[in-house]
Scaffold this motif. Structure first.
Motif, PDB file in Angstrom:
ATOM      1  N   PHE A  54     -16.172  40.119  68.630  1.00  0.00           N
ATOM      2  CA  PHE A  54     -17.106  39.284  68.437  1.00  0.00           C
ATOM      3  C   PHE A  54     -17.345  38.888  66.869  1.00  0.00           C
ATOM      4  CE2 PHE A  54     -18.445  41.612  72.169  1.00  0.00           C
ATOM      5  CZ  PHE A  54     -19.103  40.719  72.984  1.00  0.00           C
ATOM      6  N   THR A  55     -17.386  37.838  66.547  1.00  0.00           N
ATOM      7  CA  THR A  55     -17.492  37.373  65.230  1.00  0.00           C
ATOM      8  C   THR A  55     -19.117  37.025  64.997  1.00  0.00           C
ATOM      9  OG1 THR A  55     -16.972  35.374  65.711  1.00  0.00           O
ATOM     10  CG2 THR A  55     -15.186  36.669  65.021  1.00  0.00           C
ATOM     11  N   ARG A  56     -19.688  37.709  63.767  1.00  0.00           N
ATOM     12  CA  ARG A  56     -20.812  37.205  63.474  1.00  0.00           C
ATOM     13  C   ARG A  56     -20.723  36.142  62.356  1.00  0.00           C
ATOM     14  NH1 ARG A  56     -24.190  41.184  60.107  1.00  0.00           N
ATOM     15  NH2 ARG A  56     -25.182  39.393  58.795  1.00  0.00           N
ATOM     16  N   GLU A  57     -21.623  34.978  62.896  1.00  0.00           N
ATOM     17  CA  GLU A  57     -21.645  33.651  62.235  1.00  0.00           C
ATOM     18  C   GLU A  57     -22.430  33.961  60.825  1.00  0.00           C
ATOM     19  OE1 GLU A  57     -23.370  29.341  62.681  1.00  0.00           O
ATOM     20  OE2 GLU A  57     -22.365  30.225  64.420  1.00  0.00           O
ATOM     21  N   ARG A  58     -21.956  33.708  59.638  1.00  0.00           N
ATOM     22  CA  ARG A  58     -22.317  33.889  58.530  1.00  0.00           C
ATOM     23  C   ARG A  58     -23.350  32.833  58.260  1.00  0.00           C
ATOM     24  NH1 ARG A  58     -18.702  35.641  53.602  1.00  0.00           N
ATOM     25  NH2 ARG A  58     -20.457  36.490  52.840  1.00  0.00           N
ATOM     26  N   LYS A  59     -24.764  33.121  57.846  1.00  0.00           N
ATOM     27  CA  LYS A  59     -25.753  32.197  57.621  1.00  0.00           C
ATOM     28  C   LYS A  59     -25.581  31.654  55.969  1.00  0.00           C
ATOM     29  CE  LYS A  59     -28.998  32.685  60.936  1.00  0.00           C
ATOM     30  NZ  LYS A  59     -29.590  31.647  61.465  1.00  0.00           N
ATOM     31  N   LEU A  60     -25.796  30.414  55.950  1.00  0.00           N
ATOM     32  CA  LEU A  60     -25.722  29.771  54.378  1.00  0.00           C
ATOM     33  C   LEU A  60     -27.072  29.592  54.047  1.00  0.00           C
ATOM     34  CD1 LEU A  60     -22.873  27.230  54.970  1.00  0.00           C
ATOM     35  CD2 LEU A  60     -22.802  29.714  54.167  1.00  0.00           C
ATOM     36  N   VAL A  61     -27.397  29.601  52.722  1.00  0.00           N
ATOM     37  CA  VAL A  61     -28.714  29.220  52.114  1.00  0.00           C
ATOM     38  C   VAL A  61     -29.298  28.082  52.947  1.00  0.00           C
ATOM     39  CG1 VAL A  61     -29.859  28.469  50.199  1.00  0.00           C
ATOM     40  CG2 VAL A  61     -28.204  30.214  49.999  1.00  0.00           C
ATOM     41  N   ARG A  62     -28.581  26.879  53.052  1.00  0.00           N
ATOM     42  CA  ARG A  62     -29.327  25.640  53.942  1.00  0.00           C
ATOM     43  C   ARG A  62     -29.714  26.012  55.304  1.00  0.00           C
ATOM     44  NH1 ARG A  62     -23.769  23.209  53.408  1.00  0.00           N
ATOM     45  NH2 ARG A  62     -22.587  24.107  54.985  1.00  0.00           N
ATOM     46  N   ASP A  63     -29.196  26.992  55.928  1.00  0.00           N
ATOM     47  CA  ASP A  63     -29.806  27.435  57.143  1.00  0.00           C
ATOM     48  C   ASP A  63     -31.163  28.072  57.194  1.00  0.00           C
ATOM     49  OD1 ASP A  63     -27.237  26.692  58.395  1.00  0.00           O
ATOM     50  OD2 ASP A  63     -26.602  28.844  58.270  1.00  0.00           O
ATOM     51  N   LEU A  64     -31.718  28.189  55.966  1.00  0.00           N
ATOM     52  CA  LEU A  64     -33.233  28.677  56.038  1.00  0.00           C
ATOM     53  C   LEU A  64     -33.963  27.975  54.942  1.00  0.00           C
ATOM     54  CD1 LEU A  64     -32.643  32.727  55.480  1.00  0.00           C
ATOM     55  CD2 LEU A  64     -33.127  31.219  57.398  1.00  0.00           C
ATOM     56  N   MET A  65     -33.203  26.827  54.525  1.00  0.00           N
ATOM     57  CA  MET A  65     -34.083  25.781  53.773  1.00  0.00           C
ATOM     58  C   MET A  65     -35.249  25.117  54.204  1.00  0.00           C
ATOM     59  SD  MET A  65     -30.983  24.393  51.293  1.00  0.00           S
ATOM     60  CE  MET A  65     -32.027  23.235  50.121  1.00  0.00           C
ATOM     61  N   GLN A  66     -36.239  24.774  53.597  1.00  0.00           N
ATOM     62  CA  GLN A  66     -37.181  24.032  54.321  1.00  0.00           C
ATOM     63  C   GLN A  66     -37.643  23.014  53.623  1.00  0.00           C
ATOM     64  OE1 GLN A  66     -40.526  26.771  54.170  1.00  0.00           O
ATOM     65  NE2 GLN A  66     -40.242  27.790  55.892  1.00  0.00           N
TER      66      GLN A  66
ATOM     67  N   ILE B   6     -23.849  28.362  49.961  1.00  0.00           N
ATOM     68  CA  ILE B   6     -23.312  29.600  49.774  1.00  0.00           C
ATOM     69  C   ILE B   6     -23.967  30.612  50.637  1.00  0.00           C
ATOM     70  CG2 ILE B   6     -22.856  29.349  47.191  1.00  0.00           C
ATOM     71  CD1 ILE B   6     -25.460  31.080  46.551  1.00  0.00           C
ATOM     72  N   PRO B   7     -23.234  31.922  51.120  1.00  0.00           N
ATOM     73  CA  PRO B   7     -23.860  32.690  52.193  1.00  0.00           C
ATOM     74  C   PRO B   7     -25.230  33.379  51.532  1.00  0.00           C
ATOM     75  CG  PRO B   7     -21.464  33.155  51.460  1.00  0.00           C
ATOM     76  CD  PRO B   7     -21.886  32.063  50.780  1.00  0.00           C
ATOM     77  N   LEU B   8     -25.976  33.626  52.477  1.00  0.00           N
ATOM     78  CA  LEU B   8     -27.128  34.429  52.244  1.00  0.00           C
ATOM     79  C   LEU B   8     -27.109  35.424  51.385  1.00  0.00           C
ATOM     80  CD1 LEU B   8     -29.387  33.949  55.379  1.00  0.00           C
ATOM     81  CD2 LEU B   8     -29.692  32.835  53.499  1.00  0.00           C
ATOM     82  N   GLU B   9     -26.047  36.359  51.709  1.00  0.00           N
ATOM     83  CA  GLU B   9     -25.686  37.739  51.042  1.00  0.00           C
ATOM     84  C   GLU B   9     -25.620  37.374  49.697  1.00  0.00           C
ATOM     85  OE1 GLU B   9     -23.949  36.743  53.657  1.00  0.00           O
ATOM     86  OE2 GLU B   9     -24.927  38.130  55.300  1.00  0.00           O
ATOM     87  N   THR B  10     -24.699  36.299  49.326  1.00  0.00           N
ATOM     88  CA  THR B  10     -24.500  36.027  47.663  1.00  0.00           C
ATOM     89  C   THR B  10     -25.717  35.573  47.242  1.00  0.00           C
ATOM     90  OG1 THR B  10     -22.120  35.422  48.540  1.00  0.00           O
ATOM     91  CG2 THR B  10     -22.992  34.562  46.284  1.00  0.00           C
ATOM     92  N   ALA B  11     -26.501  34.883  47.701  1.00  0.00           N
ATOM     93  CA  ALA B  11     -27.792  34.353  47.162  1.00  0.00           C
ATOM     94  C   ALA B  11     -28.685  35.180  47.009  1.00  0.00           C
ATOM     95  CB  ALA B  11     -28.451  33.213  48.132  1.00  0.00           C
ATOM     96  N   VAL B  12     -28.864  36.269  47.739  1.00  0.00           N
ATOM     97  CA  VAL B  12     -29.799  37.535  47.663  1.00  0.00           C
ATOM     98  C   VAL B  12     -29.040  38.039  46.352  1.00  0.00           C
ATOM     99  CG1 VAL B  12     -30.364  39.540  48.495  1.00  0.00           C
ATOM    100  CG2 VAL B  12     -30.489  37.664  49.957  1.00  0.00           C
ATOM    101  N   GLN B  13     -27.973  38.478  46.195  1.00  0.00           N
ATOM    102  CA  GLN B  13     -27.518  39.217  45.127  1.00  0.00           C
ATOM    103  C   GLN B  13     -27.779  38.435  43.925  1.00  0.00           C
ATOM    104  OE1 GLN B  13     -26.156  42.363  45.266  1.00  0.00           O
ATOM    105  NE2 GLN B  13     -26.694  41.860  43.165  1.00  0.00           N
ATOM    106  N   LEU B  14     -27.615  37.020  43.868  1.00  0.00           N
ATOM    107  CA  LEU B  14     -27.815  36.138  42.603  1.00  0.00           C
ATOM    108  C   LEU B  14     -29.157  36.432  42.245  1.00  0.00           C
ATOM    109  CD1 LEU B  14     -26.009  32.955  43.441  1.00  0.00           C
ATOM    110  CD2 LEU B  14     -25.513  34.577  41.612  1.00  0.00           C
ATOM    111  N   MET B  15     -30.347  36.370  43.153  1.00  0.00           N
ATOM    112  CA  MET B  15     -31.680  36.372  43.003  1.00  0.00           C
ATOM    113  C   MET B  15     -31.968  37.765  42.540  1.00  0.00           C
ATOM    114  SD  MET B  15     -32.770  33.522  43.819  1.00  0.00           S
ATOM    115  CE  MET B  15     -34.126  33.291  43.883  1.00  0.00           C
ATOM    116  N   LEU B  16     -31.481  38.963  43.084  1.00  0.00           N
ATOM    117  CA  LEU B  16     -31.731  40.182  42.678  1.00  0.00           C
ATOM    118  C   LEU B  16     -31.263  40.378  41.095  1.00  0.00           C
ATOM    119  CD1 LEU B  16     -30.852  42.446  45.947  1.00  0.00           C
ATOM    120  CD2 LEU B  16     -32.964  41.854  44.632  1.00  0.00           C
ATOM    121  N   ASP B  17     -30.100  39.726  40.658  1.00  0.00           N
ATOM    122  CA  ASP B  17     -29.586  39.995  39.411  1.00  0.00           C
ATOM    123  C   ASP B  17     -30.278  39.272  38.281  1.00  0.00           C
ATOM    124  OD1 ASP B  17     -27.530  41.454  40.696  1.00  0.00           O
ATOM    125  OD2 ASP B  17     -26.141  39.797  40.467  1.00  0.00           O
TER     126      ASP B  17
END
Length: 102
Positions: A3-15, A90-101
């Protein structure tokens, strides 16, 4: 079977339709907007060109209400100017890290 988990990108959550206000809006007006809509923050837009000048959230408003003149302040006097931005591809994980930094 793998099973491969599809990586979500920032655009997947943009409003579309983020809450905004002009820089001359009063602190009480913006506080009411956040309360009525259950929002955390609004983007402050330049009325001339529509670009983001900053943002104001609950934290900034709480600080404003500690002052005696909070009711006479405009949102431009309490907003944060460092509008966080991340690329949509970019992947959500990367975006979260950028925001935390930040």
């Amino acid at each position: 079977m793998s099973f491969t988990r599809e990586r979500k990108l920032v655009r997947d959550l943009m409003q579309v339709g983020v809450a905004t206000c002009p820089p001359h809006a009063s602190v009480p007006e913006v506080a009411r907007l956040l309360q009525e809509r259950g929002l955390e923050a609004v983007v402050v837009l330049d009325p001339e060109d529509g670009h983001a000048l900053g943002f104001t959230g609950r934290e900034e408003l709480m600080r404003a209400y500690l002052r005696r003149d909070a009711r006479s302040l405009s949102v431009s006097e309490v907003m944060r100017e460092d509008v966080p931005q991340v690329p949509p591809d970019i992947p959500l994980e990367t975006a979260v890290q950028l925001m935390l930094d930040r």
